[in-house]
Structure formats: C-alpha cells, structure tokens
Design a protein around this motif. Structure first.
Motif, PDB file in Angstrom:
ATOM      1  N   VAL A   4       0.800  -1.313   0.093  1.00  0.00           N
ATOM      2  CA  VAL A   4      -0.156  -0.083  -0.089  1.00  0.00           C
ATOM      3  C   VAL A   4       0.777   1.396  -0.043  1.00  0.00           C
ATOM      4  CG1 VAL A   4      -1.772   1.312   1.086  1.00  0.00           C
ATOM      5  CG2 VAL A   4      -1.673  -1.138   1.236  1.00  0.00           C
ATOM      6  N   GLN A   7      -0.014   4.580   4.619  1.00  0.00           N
ATOM      7  CA  GLN A   7      -0.859   4.133   5.801  1.00  0.00           C
ATOM      8  C   GLN A   7      -0.749   5.167   6.816  1.00  0.00           C
ATOM      9  OE1 GLN A   7       0.202   0.533   7.615  1.00  0.00           O
ATOM     10  NE2 GLN A   7      -0.545   0.943   9.574  1.00  0.00           N
ATOM     11  N   TYR A  41      -6.643   4.403  13.303  1.00  0.00           N
ATOM     12  CA  TYR A  41      -6.476   3.897  12.256  1.00  0.00           C
ATOM     13  C   TYR A  41      -6.563   2.374  12.177  1.00  0.00           C
ATOM     14  CZ  TYR A  41      -5.047   2.142   7.744  1.00  0.00           C
ATOM     15  OH  TYR A  41      -4.872   1.194   6.598  1.00  0.00           O
ATOM     16  N   ASP A  43      -6.981  -1.365  10.022  1.00  0.00           N
ATOM     17  CA  ASP A  43      -6.935  -2.142   8.779  1.00  0.00           C
ATOM     18  C   ASP A  43      -7.816  -3.345   8.939  1.00  0.00           C
ATOM     19  OD1 ASP A  43      -6.217  -3.453   6.545  1.00  0.00           O
ATOM     20  OD2 ASP A  43      -4.118  -3.856   6.865  1.00  0.00           O
ATOM     21  N   PHE A  85      -4.642   4.974  -4.422  1.00  0.00           N
ATOM     22  CA  PHE A  85      -5.906   5.138  -4.414  1.00  0.00           C
ATOM     23  C   PHE A  85      -5.879   6.505  -5.137  1.00  0.00           C
ATOM     24  CE2 PHE A  85      -5.558   2.710  -0.345  1.00  0.00           C
ATOM     25  CZ  PHE A  85      -6.612   1.982  -0.508  1.00  0.00           C
ATOM     26  N   ARG A 117      -8.719  -3.008  -2.128  1.00  0.00           N
ATOM     27  CA  ARG A 117      -8.802  -2.133  -0.904  1.00  0.00           C
ATOM     28  C   ARG A 117      -9.555  -1.128  -0.876  1.00  0.00           C
ATOM     29  NH1 ARG A 117      -3.831  -3.310  -2.912  1.00  0.00           N
ATOM     30  NH2 ARG A 117      -2.202  -4.119  -1.546  1.00  0.00           N
ATOM     31  N   ARG A 119     -10.530   2.359   1.095  1.00  0.00           N
ATOM     32  CA  ARG A 119      -9.880   3.171   2.202  1.00  0.00           C
ATOM     33  C   ARG A 119     -11.169   4.344   2.507  1.00  0.00           C
ATOM     34  NH1 ARG A 119      -4.895   4.710   3.002  1.00  0.00           N
ATOM     35  NH2 ARG A 119      -4.448   2.563   3.388  1.00  0.00           N
ATOM     36  N   ALA A 132      -6.768  10.221   0.777  1.00  0.00           N
ATOM     37  CA  ALA A 132      -6.648   8.655   1.013  1.00  0.00           C
ATOM     38  C   ALA A 132      -5.552   8.510   2.073  1.00  0.00           C
ATOM     39  CB  ALA A 132      -6.458   7.892  -0.243  1.00  0.00           C
ATOM     40  N   CYS A 133      -4.566   9.399   2.181  1.00  0.00           N
ATOM     41  CA  CYS A 133      -3.499   9.116   2.885  1.00  0.00           C
ATOM     42  C   CYS A 133      -3.274  10.168   4.074  1.00  0.00           C
ATOM     43  CB  CYS A 133      -2.310   9.220   2.257  1.00  0.00           C
ATOM     44  SG  CYS A 133      -2.261   7.647   0.968  1.00  0.00           S
TER      45      CYS A 133
END
Length: 136
Positions: A4, A7, A41, A43, A85, A117, A119, A132-133
């Motif tokens: 990815v 994160q 966060y 996952d 993304f 994925r 997000r 997205a980040c």
C-alpha cells in the motif's frame, strides 16, 4: 498482494473528545462497527470479512460518523489493485453530514479473484477535506 502506498496515522487526540470518527460501515453484505477516532486507524483486511463484488455490479456504501457533529467523508476503492488510491477510484464524497451514502459500479476492468482495498477517511466538516493518506 501489492504494498500500500501509504498508511494513515491515528486521528489527533482532540478528535476523541468530540466523538469524531467512523462508527459504522455497511457495504456489500458487511456491517462493521467501531469506536470512531478512539480506535484510531484500523486495517480491516478482507481475510475475515470479504464483500463479494462482481465486475459491473452496483453497490451502496453507507458510512455513519458521530451523531453530534457533521463530518466530511471520502472513500476510495482500489479498482485496479495497484496499491494506490487514485482520484478516479473515489466512490464516496459526502460533506456536512452524519450519515454518508453513495452507490457506485465496479468497473468491468477490475481484476477478478483478488481482494480490492477500500479506504475510508473522515474529519470534522470545517477541517480540510480528508485524503486517502491523510491522518484523519
């Protein structure tokens, strides 16, 4: 599985005192609840919970944020499975709400037989729009 590109980190501690964050996500037969920003966060890999998507199929994504303050929510589905993304992969854009919803179609070009994925990012409606980040 591809790495990815980023994160996100946990939301600022200040968000916790206001009850900010994502509390419930419903999508493709999945129904996941969390404690919002207090959980930080997460996952939620598709190993234990996998939505079965079909290329060309339409799906509704519902995201509930805290009930006291409007938030902005964005969601992306990595439909080409490249670990990024991209803007074109954004499937939900909702602002100034507490329940966020969008219906989208999985592209016919999406890879078959692999986990894609998803997000989801949220933040206070008056804060910068989450990416997205971003760490929100």
């Amino acid at each position: 599985m591809l790495p990815v590109a980023c994160q996100p980190g946990n939301a600022p501690t200040a968000n916790q005192s206001f009850g900010m964050g994502i509390y419930r996500v419903q999508f493709g037969g999945l129904d996941t609840t969390t404690n919002g920003a207090a959980d930080g966060y997460q996952d939620y890999s598709c190993r234990a919970r996998a939505a079965q998507l079909v290329r060309g199929g339409s799906y509704t994504l519902v995201v509930r944020t805290n009930p006291n303050v409007d938030e902005t929510v964005r969601a992306w589905l990595d439909t080409n499975n490249d670990g990024q993304f991209a803007a074109a992969e954004q499937v939900l854009a909702s602002t100034n709400a507490r329940q966020h919803q969008a219906t989208f179609t999985v592209p016919a070009t999406a890879p078959a037989g692999v986990g894609l994925r998803l997000r989801i990012a949220a933040d206070y409606a008056n804060a910068p729009v989450p990416t997205a980040c971003s760490t929100r």
